[in-house]
Enzyme design. Sequence first.
Site, PDB file in Angstrom:
ATOM      1  N   GLY A   1       0.777  -1.236   0.000  1.00  0.00           N
ATOM      2  CA  GLY A   1       0.000   0.000   0.000  1.00  0.00           C
ATOM      3  C   GLY A   1       0.809   1.286   0.000  1.00  0.00           C
TER       4      GLY A   1
ATOM      5  N   ASN B   1       1.837   3.035  -2.536  1.00  0.00           N
ATOM      6  CA  ASN B   1       1.246   3.996  -3.483  1.00  0.00           C
ATOM      7  C   ASN B   1      -0.020   4.617  -2.894  1.00  0.00           C
ATOM      8  OD1 ASN B   1       2.508   4.355  -6.268  1.00  0.00           O
ATOM      9  ND2 ASN B   1       2.715   2.168  -5.966  1.00  0.00           N
TER      10      ASN B   1
ATOM     11  N   ARG C   1      -5.620  -8.309  -8.896  1.00  0.00           N
ATOM     12  CA  ARG C   1      -6.597  -9.189  -9.533  1.00  0.00           C
ATOM     13  C   ARG C   1      -7.056  -8.589 -10.852  1.00  0.00           C
ATOM     14  NH1 ARG C   1      -6.112 -14.000  -8.029  1.00  0.00           N
ATOM     15  NH2 ARG C   1      -8.126 -14.513  -8.919  1.00  0.00           N
ATOM     16  N   ILE C   2      -6.993  -9.394 -11.910  1.00  0.00           N
ATOM     17  CA  ILE C   2      -7.512  -8.914 -13.190  1.00  0.00           C
ATOM     18  C   ILE C   2      -9.020  -8.736 -13.055  1.00  0.00           C
ATOM     19  CG2 ILE C   2      -7.870  -9.540 -15.606  1.00  0.00           C
ATOM     20  CD1 ILE C   2      -5.178 -10.987 -15.491  1.00  0.00           C
TER      21      ILE C   2
ATOM     22  N   HIS D   1       1.270   0.855 -13.411  1.00  0.00           N
ATOM     23  CA  HIS D   1       1.920  -0.397 -13.799  1.00  0.00           C
ATOM     24  C   HIS D   1       3.428  -0.191 -13.713  1.00  0.00           C
ATOM     25  CE1 HIS D   1       2.421  -4.247 -15.799  1.00  0.00           C
ATOM     26  NE2 HIS D   1       3.304  -3.679 -16.578  1.00  0.00           N
TER      27      HIS D   1
ATOM     28  N   THR E   1      -8.755  -0.506 -18.993  1.00  0.00           N
ATOM     29  CA  THR E   1      -9.765  -0.991 -19.950  1.00  0.00           C
ATOM     30  C   THR E   1      -9.834  -2.513 -19.800  1.00  0.00           C
ATOM     31  OG1 THR E   1      -8.087  -1.371 -21.640  1.00  0.00           O
ATOM     32  CG2 THR E   1      -9.108   0.819 -21.587  1.00  0.00           C
TER      33      THR E   1
ATOM     34  N   GLU F   1      -8.926  -4.648 -21.813  1.00  0.00           N
ATOM     35  CA  GLU F   1      -7.686  -5.292 -22.277  1.00  0.00           C
ATOM     36  C   GLU F   1      -6.549  -4.910 -21.331  1.00  0.00           C
ATOM     37  OE1 GLU F   1      -6.579  -4.286 -26.259  1.00  0.00           O
ATOM     38  OE2 GLU F   1      -4.824  -5.616 -26.252  1.00  0.00           O
TER      39      GLU F   1
ATOM     40  N   ASP G   1      -3.653  -3.704 -19.154  1.00  0.00           N
ATOM     41  CA  ASP G   1      -2.567  -2.716 -19.273  1.00  0.00           C
ATOM     42  C   ASP G   1      -2.605  -1.972 -20.602  1.00  0.00           C
ATOM     43  OD1 ASP G   1      -0.365  -4.982 -17.525  1.00  0.00           O
ATOM     44  OD2 ASP G   1      -1.604  -3.354 -16.767  1.00  0.00           O
TER      45      ASP G   1
ATOM     46  N   GLN H   1       9.657   6.534  -7.847  1.00  0.00           N
ATOM     47  CA  GLN H   1       9.066   7.395  -8.887  1.00  0.00           C
ATOM     48  C   GLN H   1       7.550   7.261  -8.923  1.00  0.00           C
ATOM     49  OE1 GLN H   1      10.596   9.748 -10.871  1.00  0.00           O
ATOM     50  NE2 GLN H   1      12.234   9.324  -9.421  1.00  0.00           N
TER      51      GLN H   1
HETATM   52  N1  NHR Z   1      -7.946  -5.433 -14.992  1.00  0.00           N
HETATM   53  C1  NHR Z   1      -8.216  -5.038 -16.253  1.00  0.00           C
HETATM   54  N2  NHR Z   1      -9.376  -5.430 -16.843  1.00  0.00           N
HETATM   55  N3  NHR Z   1      -7.361  -4.269 -16.983  1.00  0.00           N
HETATM   56  C2  NHR Z   1      -6.192  -3.885 -16.448  1.00  0.00           C
HETATM   57  O1  NHR Z   1      -5.354  -3.128 -17.177  1.00  0.00           O
HETATM   58  C3  NHR Z   1      -5.843  -4.285 -15.121  1.00  0.00           C
HETATM   59  C4  NHR Z   1      -6.777  -5.075 -14.401  1.00  0.00           C
HETATM   60  C5  NHR Z   1      -6.478  -5.473 -13.108  1.00  0.00           C
HETATM   61  C6  NHR Z   1      -5.257  -5.182 -12.544  1.00  0.00           C
HETATM   62  C7  NHR Z   1      -2.967  -4.210 -12.688  1.00  0.00           C
HETATM   63  C8  NHR Z   1      -1.955  -5.020 -13.534  1.00  0.00           C
HETATM   64  C9  NHR Z   1      -0.554  -4.490 -13.285  1.00  0.00           C
HETATM   65  O2  NHR Z   1      -0.389  -3.262 -13.239  1.00  0.00           O
HETATM   66  C10 NHR Z   1      -4.314  -4.429 -13.271  1.00  0.00           C
HETATM   67  C11 NHR Z   1      -4.604  -3.971 -14.551  1.00  0.00           C
HETATM   68  C12 NHR Z   1      -2.632  -8.412 -11.932  1.00  0.00           C
HETATM   69  C13 NHR Z   1      -2.335  -9.248 -12.982  1.00  0.00           C
HETATM   70  C14 NHR Z   1      -2.517 -10.731 -12.818  1.00  0.00           C
HETATM   71  O3  NHR Z   1      -2.085 -11.504 -13.669  1.00  0.00           O
HETATM   72  C15 NHR Z   1      -1.904  -8.721 -14.194  1.00  0.00           C
HETATM   73  C16 NHR Z   1      -1.764  -7.341 -14.341  1.00  0.00           C
HETATM   74  C17 NHR Z   1      -2.071  -6.508 -13.290  1.00  0.00           C
HETATM   75  C18 NHR Z   1      -2.512  -7.034 -12.070  1.00  0.00           C
HETATM   76  N4  NHR Z   1      -3.166 -11.170 -11.732  1.00  0.00           N
HETATM   77  C19 NHR Z   1      -3.450 -12.576 -11.457  1.00  0.00           C
HETATM   78  C20 NHR Z   1      -4.913 -12.915 -11.742  1.00  0.00           C
HETATM   79  O4  NHR Z   1      -5.148 -14.088 -12.031  1.00  0.00           O
HETATM   80  C21 NHR Z   1      -3.228 -12.886  -9.999  1.00  0.00           C
HETATM   81  C22 NHR Z   1      -1.844 -12.489  -9.574  1.00  0.00           C
HETATM   82  C23 NHR Z   1      -1.710 -12.504  -8.055  1.00  0.00           C
HETATM   83  O5  NHR Z   1      -2.747 -12.666  -7.367  1.00  0.00           O
HETATM   84  O6  NHR Z   1      -0.566 -12.308  -7.586  1.00  0.00           O
HETATM   85  O7  NHR Z   1      -5.788 -11.995 -11.611  1.00  0.00           O
HETATM   86  O8  NHR Z   1       0.394  -5.294 -13.186  1.00  0.00           O
HETATM   87  C1  GAR Z   2       3.969  -1.175  -7.195  1.00  0.00           C
HETATM   88  O1  GAR Z   2       5.278  -1.239  -7.728  1.00  0.00           O
HETATM   89  C2  GAR Z   2       2.991  -1.228  -8.339  1.00  0.00           C
HETATM   90  O2  GAR Z   2       3.470  -0.629  -9.534  1.00  0.00           O
HETATM   91  C3  GAR Z   2       2.908  -2.721  -8.560  1.00  0.00           C
HETATM   92  O3  GAR Z   2       3.036  -3.347  -7.294  1.00  0.00           O
HETATM   93  C4  GAR Z   2       3.646  -2.435  -6.403  1.00  0.00           C
HETATM   94  C5  GAR Z   2       2.634  -2.143  -5.334  1.00  0.00           C
HETATM   95  O4  GAR Z   2       3.300  -1.519  -4.297  1.00  0.00           O
HETATM   96  N1  GAR Z   2       1.609  -2.998  -9.088  1.00  0.00           N
HETATM   97  C6  GAR Z   2       1.387  -4.104  -9.738  1.00  0.00           C
HETATM   98  O5  GAR Z   2       2.260  -4.901  -9.973  1.00  0.00           O
HETATM   99  C7  GAR Z   2      -0.058  -4.242 -10.152  1.00  0.00           C
HETATM  100  N2  GAR Z   2      -0.210  -5.435 -10.827  1.00  0.00           N
HETATM  101  P1  GAR Z   2       2.403  -0.863  -3.124  1.00  0.00           P
HETATM  102  O6  GAR Z   2       1.388  -1.918  -2.710  1.00  0.00           O
HETATM  103  O7  GAR Z   2       3.415  -0.545  -2.080  1.00  0.00           O
HETATM  104  O8  GAR Z   2       1.748   0.352  -3.716  1.00  0.00           O
END
Ligand code: NHR
Ligand code: GAR
Length: 199
Positions: free
Chosen positions: A14, A16, A97-98, A115, A147, A149, A151, A179
């Site tokens: 947390g 951020n 979570r997606i 991201h 969105t 899709e 990222d 950053q």
């Molecule tokens: N949902 C949507 N529809 N679109 C995005 O752009 C999203 C999103 C949910 C989360 C963050 C993203 C990142 O910044 C995010 C963007 C989790 C996963 C993932 O694979 C991928 C990308 C991001 C966050 N999660 C697994 C899943 O099955 C679980 C991974 C875990 O629990 O550690 O959801 O990175």
């Molecule tokens: C941050 O680096 C953020 O960019 C990344 O996880 C860290 C969270 O740190 N986010 C993801 O990877 C989302 N999929 P925080 O919990 O200390 O903010």
Amino acid sequence: MTEKNIVILISGSGSNMAAIADAARGGQWERRHGARVAAVISNRPAAGGLSLARERGIATQVVDHTAFDGREAFDAALMAEIDRHRPTLVVLAGFMRILTPGFVRHYEGRLVNIHPSLLPAFPGLQTHQRAIEAGCRFAGCTVHRVTAELDHGEYLEQAVVPVLPGDTPASLAERVLSQEHLVYPRAIERLLARPALNP
Ligand code: NHR
Ligand code: GAR
């Protein structure tokens, strides 16, 4: 001035979320934009960010994704919790979570994420390890609209850091995170300052 409620979703430490909450307080967002962090919601009960939020007097809630049968059921419960706060902006801050297309559609235009890579490079997970393995000389982070899709939403802010010889995923993550704490609050305040969040 109308109340703009920000709801922040976390899964982990947390930092951020805390940077945004501290910027909101220090930057007087309530007075200047009528905006406040109304709640912090985590899908993980043990998320360290929950105590950071409570220390800041922010309402917290856990919606544990493991307690639901499938993504749609989890997202529906999460939406119900979020909508209690009538959010102007939903902020993913280390949320892991997606989200389903139905969730994203429901918050279209008021859902953002940070991201830990220079999108479009390295969407998905393990971004720092992948950047190092690819031999990148620079890495960074991207604030973007969310969105369906993964990222792929409009980029709102980016920051660049060097990848240094001997960097590990942890050392690079630390450099990027510092950053993130600068660009995420800045991106959010720019959105709040717009007459209508959803241009
Ligand atoms: N949902 C949507 N529809 N679109 C995005 O752009 C999203 C999103 C949910 C989360 C963050 C993203 C990142 O910044 C995010 C963007 C989790 C996963 C993932 O694979 C991928 C990308 C991001 C966050 N999660 C697994 C899943 O099955 C679980 C991974 C875990 O629990 O550690 O959801 O990175
Ligand atoms: C941050 O680096 C953020 O960019 C990344 O996880 C860290 C969270 O740190 N986010 C993801 O990877 C989302 N999929 P925080 O919990 O200390 O903010």
